[in-house]
Enzyme design. Structure first.
Site, PDB file in Angstrom:
ATOM      1  CE1 TYR A 126      -3.851   2.234   0.165  1.00 30.89           C
ATOM      2  CE2 TYR A 126      -2.492   3.479   1.701  1.00 30.89           C
ATOM      3  CZ  TYR A 126      -3.595   3.392   0.864  1.00 30.89           C
ATOM      4  OH  TYR A 126      -4.431   4.467   0.717  1.00 30.89           O
ATOM      5  CD  GLN A 189     -11.623   3.153  -0.675  1.00 34.13           C
ATOM      6  OE1 GLN A 189     -11.757   3.189   0.538  1.00 34.13           O
ATOM      7  NE2 GLN A 189     -11.576   4.253  -1.419  1.00 34.13           N
ATOM      8  CG  ASN A 218      -5.711   7.414   6.198  1.00 34.86           C
ATOM      9  OD1 ASN A 218      -6.056   6.242   6.333  1.00 34.86           O
ATOM     10  ND2 ASN A 218      -6.292   8.216   5.321  1.00 34.86           N
ATOM     11  CB  THR A 241       6.137   9.994  10.803  1.00 33.46           C
ATOM     12  OG1 THR A 241       7.524   9.680  10.785  1.00 33.46           O
ATOM     13  CG2 THR A 241       5.963  11.502  10.721  1.00 33.46           C
ATOM     14  CD  GLN A 263      10.594  12.411  10.177  1.00 43.49           C
ATOM     15  OE1 GLN A 263      11.290  12.587   9.178  1.00 43.49           O
ATOM     16  NE2 GLN A 263       9.680  11.467  10.239  1.00 43.49           N
ATOM     17  CG  HIS A 266       6.061  12.900   7.188  1.00 42.62           C
ATOM     18  ND1 HIS A 266       5.971  12.211   6.000  1.00 42.62           N
ATOM     19  CD2 HIS A 266       7.363  12.836   7.543  1.00 42.62           C
ATOM     20  CE1 HIS A 266       7.160  11.755   5.656  1.00 42.62           C
ATOM     21  NE2 HIS A 266       8.027  12.123   6.570  1.00 42.62           N
ATOM     22  CD  GLU A 332       8.289   6.322  11.881  1.00 40.89           C
ATOM     23  OE1 GLU A 332       8.035   5.890  10.740  1.00 40.89           O
ATOM     24  OE2 GLU A 332       7.780   7.374  12.332  1.00 40.89           O
ATOM     25  CG  HIS A 333      12.373   8.207  12.008  1.00 39.63           C
ATOM     26  ND1 HIS A 333      11.038   8.563  11.916  1.00 39.63           N
ATOM     27  CD2 HIS A 333      12.669   7.547  10.864  1.00 39.63           C
ATOM     28  CE1 HIS A 333      10.554   8.139  10.764  1.00 39.63           C
ATOM     29  NE2 HIS A 333      11.511   7.514  10.094  1.00 39.63           N
ATOM     30  CG  ASP A 366      12.491   9.823   5.743  1.00 39.07           C
ATOM     31  OD1 ASP A 366      12.253   8.831   6.451  1.00 39.07           O
ATOM     32  OD2 ASP A 366      12.186  10.979   6.070  1.00 39.07           O
ATOM     33  CD  GLU A 420       2.104 -31.524  27.341  1.00 43.46           C
ATOM     34  OE1 GLU A 420       1.552 -31.667  26.232  1.00 43.46           O
ATOM     35  OE2 GLU A 420       3.002 -30.691  27.553  1.00 43.46           O
ATOM     36  CG  HIS A 425       0.057 -36.364  21.377  1.00 41.21           C
ATOM     37  ND1 HIS A 425      -1.298 -36.207  21.416  1.00 41.21           N
ATOM     38  CD2 HIS A 425       0.566 -35.198  20.879  1.00 41.21           C
ATOM     39  CE1 HIS A 425      -1.620 -35.004  20.954  1.00 41.21           C
ATOM     40  NE2 HIS A 425      -0.508 -34.369  20.622  1.00 41.21           N
TER      41      HIS A 425
END
Length: 435
Positions: A126, A189, A218, A241, A263, A266, A332-333, A366, A420, A425
């Site tokens: 995506y 979708q 998003n 981010t 950053q 964004h 994240e960074h 990036d 068990e 088994h």
């Protein structure tokens, strides 16, 4: 502009005190559930309706013609093409070293376990298209998948109102990477289409379901991924981010301010956090921000992000406390702009990626460091990694024992099966070796 959180002298666990964007993915998932279920039930008709509603585009077809993908590459600005090609080259170099080899372990004579690394067969990538366009995201998702050996890569990205197709630079990046199955679908979708599949306008237009979905988006994309988790694999539930900068008096305040801004542009929900023992540096960064923010292109968006509750300056006693804070934050960074930056960076336990010293800004990662920019957000770096070749591989054990090796361990298997209360088994072993 940046609020201040003073942790000097505090011995409390900082996690509940640090700035963080607050997103209710659960509520978002319930809100978009009807869209996901409609795509599952009605396919193309539901995708077309959702695309017209949210993107203002009436889709005639789902799939982008191969000729349009090729044409986007041909029309690409030469400097942009060179930059994308260099980004691809560096990413391939780094990610090629991540490929795992199959390993066979001889447990006992006549008994082996082989771990095979098998790529996912079909992956949906995506690529978002909201406030900005991200051809670099195509690179970061496709390169590790290709090196892992994924047989089929599918890209979904929102259509633009002017063309009804994804952004031309996204299409060009697909062409440069040899990805020719691209769909003009975005949002929840798109995730539903990738997970459930859909018929299209005709026999050549449909989308076959994928096995895994990766790539940022998003909150609605994240929520849809949550709803599809289990039916397909996902890389992560990505949030806004983040950048955290651990800096001392040796840091250049203009560098720090520029990186916080980078950053923040964004998204209004993007998080920019400075952790420092230096009030002098914090003051200088505030002064630099006051000059730089009004001059940047997306100043309104940047100002909103920097002044939001997810951003701020965290004052600490020293770098030791600073390390504890950034490990608790698990950014994240994470940039380390301190004296002896490499030594400090090697002590970090929790971060999606660490950028060491004054000449390794997040912007480099990036695009052209060779590292991957699809990274865990929201503190998930405490337990998760960024996108890599491993994301697209599954370890499968091959267990091969001969009769003698099974006979030798049979009594242990029977004992554990009895403990068990799973006698069948043990019987499955006795059927082969007696006893």
């Amino acid at each position: 502009m940046l609020t201040r959180i003073d942790l000097r002298g505090s011995s409390r666990d900082p996690r509940g005190l640090l700035p963080r964007a607050q997103l209710d993915v659960t509520a978002a998932a319930e809100a978009i559930r009807p869209i996901v279920e409609s795509v599952h039930a009605r396919g193309f008709a539901a995708i077309r309706a959702a695309t017209e509603r949210f993107d203002g585009v009436r889709l005639e077809r789902l799939r982008v013609p191969r000729a349009a993908i090729a044409a986007a590459a041909e029309a690409l600005d030469l400097q942009v093409r060179a930059a994308l090609e260099e980004s691809i080259r560096r990413a391939r170099k780094v990610h090629a070293d991540q490929r795992r080899a199959d390993v066979t372990t001889q447990v006992v004579p006549g008994g082996t376990v082989t771990e095979r690394w098998v790529p996912v067969s079909r992956v949906g990538l995506y690529v978002p298209g909201g406030l900005a366009m991200y051809p670099s995201t195509v690179v970061m998702n496709a390169v590790p998948a290709q090196i892992a050996g994924v047989a089929a890569l599918v890209v979904a990205s929102p259509p633009q109102k002017e063309t009804g197709l994804p952004d031309s630079r996204v299409l060009a990046a697909c062409a440069l990477l040899g990805v020719d199955e691209v769909y003009s679908v975005g949002g929840a979708q798109a995730i539903a289409m990738l997970g459930y599949g859909s018929e299209g306008a005709d026999a050549g237009d449909g989308c076959v379901p994928v096995d895994m979905i990766t790539g940022p988006g998003n909150i609605w994309v994240t929520a849809a991924k949550r709803l599809l988790r289990g039916r397909v694999g996902i890389d992560a539930e990505a949030g806004p981010t983040e950048i955290a900068v651990l800096a001392d008096d040796t840091a250049d305040p203009v560098h720090v301010a520029a990186d916080l801004i980078s950053q923040a542009e964004h998204d209004p929900l993007a998080a920019s956090v400075l952790v420092t023992p230096s009030v002098r540096l914090a003051d200088a960064v505030d002064e630099a921000l006051a000059r730089l923010v009004p001059a940047t292109k997306h100043s309104e968006r940047v100002a909103q992000a920097l002044s939001g509750p997810q951003s701020g300056v965290v004052l600490v006693d020293d770098l030791e406390q600073g390390l504890r804070v950034v490990d608790a934050y698990a950014a994240e960074h994470l940039e380390i702009q301190t004296e002896g930056a490499r030594e400090v960076a090697l002590r970090v336990r929790n971060a999606g990626a660490v950028f060491v010293g004054p000449y390794s800004p997040v912007s480099l990662g990036d695009y052209c460091a060779g590292s991957n920019h699809v990274l865990p957000t929201g503190g998930c770096a405490r337990h998760s990694s960024g996108l890599s070749v491993q994301t697209f591989l599954r370890g499968i054990h091959l267990v091969e024992y001969d009769e003698a090796a099974l006979r030798d361990v049979a009594h242990h298997v029977v004992t554990l099966a009895t403990v068990e209360d799973l006698p069948a088994h043990g019987d499955a072993v006795r059927a082969r070796v007696g006893g």
